[in-house]
Design an enzyme around this catalytic site. Structure first.
Site, PDB file in Angstrom:
ATOM      1  N   SER A 134      39.240  59.310  79.331  1.00 26.28           N
ATOM      2  CA  SER A 134      38.137  60.222  79.027  1.00 26.28           C
ATOM      3  C   SER A 134      36.887  59.795  79.782  1.00 26.28           C
ATOM      4  O   SER A 134      36.697  58.609  80.084  1.00 26.28           O
ATOM      5  CB  SER A 134      37.854  60.213  77.524  1.00 26.28           C
ATOM      6  OG  SER A 134      36.657  60.903  77.223  1.00 26.28           O
ATOM      7  N   TYR A 147      36.251  55.313  69.701  1.00 25.15           N
ATOM      8  CA  TYR A 147      36.888  56.165  70.711  1.00 25.15           C
ATOM      9  C   TYR A 147      36.522  55.728  72.128  1.00 25.15           C
ATOM     10  O   TYR A 147      37.395  55.520  72.980  1.00 25.15           O
ATOM     11  CB  TYR A 147      36.463  57.614  70.499  1.00 25.15           C
ATOM     12  CG  TYR A 147      37.025  58.571  71.521  1.00 25.15           C
ATOM     13  CD1 TYR A 147      38.367  58.941  71.489  1.00 25.15           C
ATOM     14  CD2 TYR A 147      36.217  59.109  72.523  1.00 25.15           C
ATOM     15  CE1 TYR A 147      38.888  59.816  72.433  1.00 25.15           C
ATOM     16  CE2 TYR A 147      36.732  59.984  73.466  1.00 25.15           C
ATOM     17  CZ  TYR A 147      38.067  60.335  73.413  1.00 25.15           C
ATOM     18  OH  TYR A 147      38.576  61.198  74.357  1.00 25.15           O
TER      19      TYR A 147
END
Length: 247
Positions: A134, A147
């Site tokens: 990501s 995350y």
């Protein structure tokens, strides 16, 4: 000759769309996810998508499951490790269970999958390992400690892995998307800049893999914005990040 592609996290979102697009392009797709019903539905709609229910975090069952797969197919030409989760945390009371759960799926399970799937990739004349990380790890976003840290670890792992697999015949592709409209991001209660539709994101990934890119980052406007933010003096960058905090 049939081409075989394995995609994790294939029951919904980006993984599901990638499975559909690769099946439509003539690939035999091994769709991996925990949701048996969702995978069976995919198979009913696309006969070249084969359901392979599996919990990647189950370290006891994972080796046997991959061994079973190895007995069913000759090789894997492409592996897309897409499975992942995102939970936001309260920095004032860090929930250790969220960190454990997030790293178990977003990082540890990916490393285990690479280890166990490597022999099948090596049997292909041109195996490609694609790891979905990501853009989030490029900037310290609010409440994203678990995350973002897991994705930072995953990106480093993929880049370092590429170095040591240079002469192995296996290509390593690092995929770092921005915001994509999926069930995972639909839970977000904040504005997501440059949000992409899942069909568009999957097409970009397929094109990048097809053109043998080592790293696929998109959308470019978000990539450019994050790079600009990282050019700021560190103290100013911290202030900008703090200004983005959610109440």
């Amino acid at each position: 000759m049939a081409r075989y592609c394995l995609i994790t996290g294939a029951s919904s979102g980006l993984g599901r769309e990638l499975a559909i697009q690769y099946a439509g392009a003539g690939w035999q797709v091994i769709a991996v996810a925990r949701s048996v019903n969702a995978l069976n539905e995919l198979h009913q709609q696309h006969k070249s998508i084969h359901a392979f229910p599996l919990d990647l975090t189950d370290t006891e069952l994972l080796p046997a499951a991959i061994e079973q797969l190895a007995q069913q197919i000759p090789a894997l030409d492409l592996v897309i490790l897409n499975a992942g989760s995102c939970d936001y945390v309260d920095a004032a009371n860090l929930p250790l269970d969220v960190f454990d759960r997030t790293f178990a799926l977003n990082f540890q399970a990916q490393v285990a999958a690479v280890k166990l799937l490597m022999p099948l990739l090596q049997k292909s004349s041109e195996g490609t390992l694609a790891v979905v990380s990501s853009l989030a790890h490029l900037f310290p976003f609010t409440k994203a400690q678990a995350y973002g840290a897991s994705k930072a670890a995953l990106s480093y792992f993929a880049d370092s892995l590429r170095v040591d697999l240079t002469d192995s015949g296996i290509r390593v592709c690092l995929i770092e998307p921005g915001f994509v409209d999926t069930p995972l991001t639909q839970k977000n209660d904040f504005k997501m800049p440059f949000l992409l539709q899942v069909e568009d994101a999957a097409k970009r990934i397929r094109q990048g893999i097809r053109s043998k890119q080592q790293r696929i980052r998109f959308p470019k406007r978000l990539v450019f914005s994050l790079h600009l933010l990282n050019l700021l003096p560190y103290s100013l960058r911290c202030k900008v990040a703090a200004g983005m905090r959610q109440p």
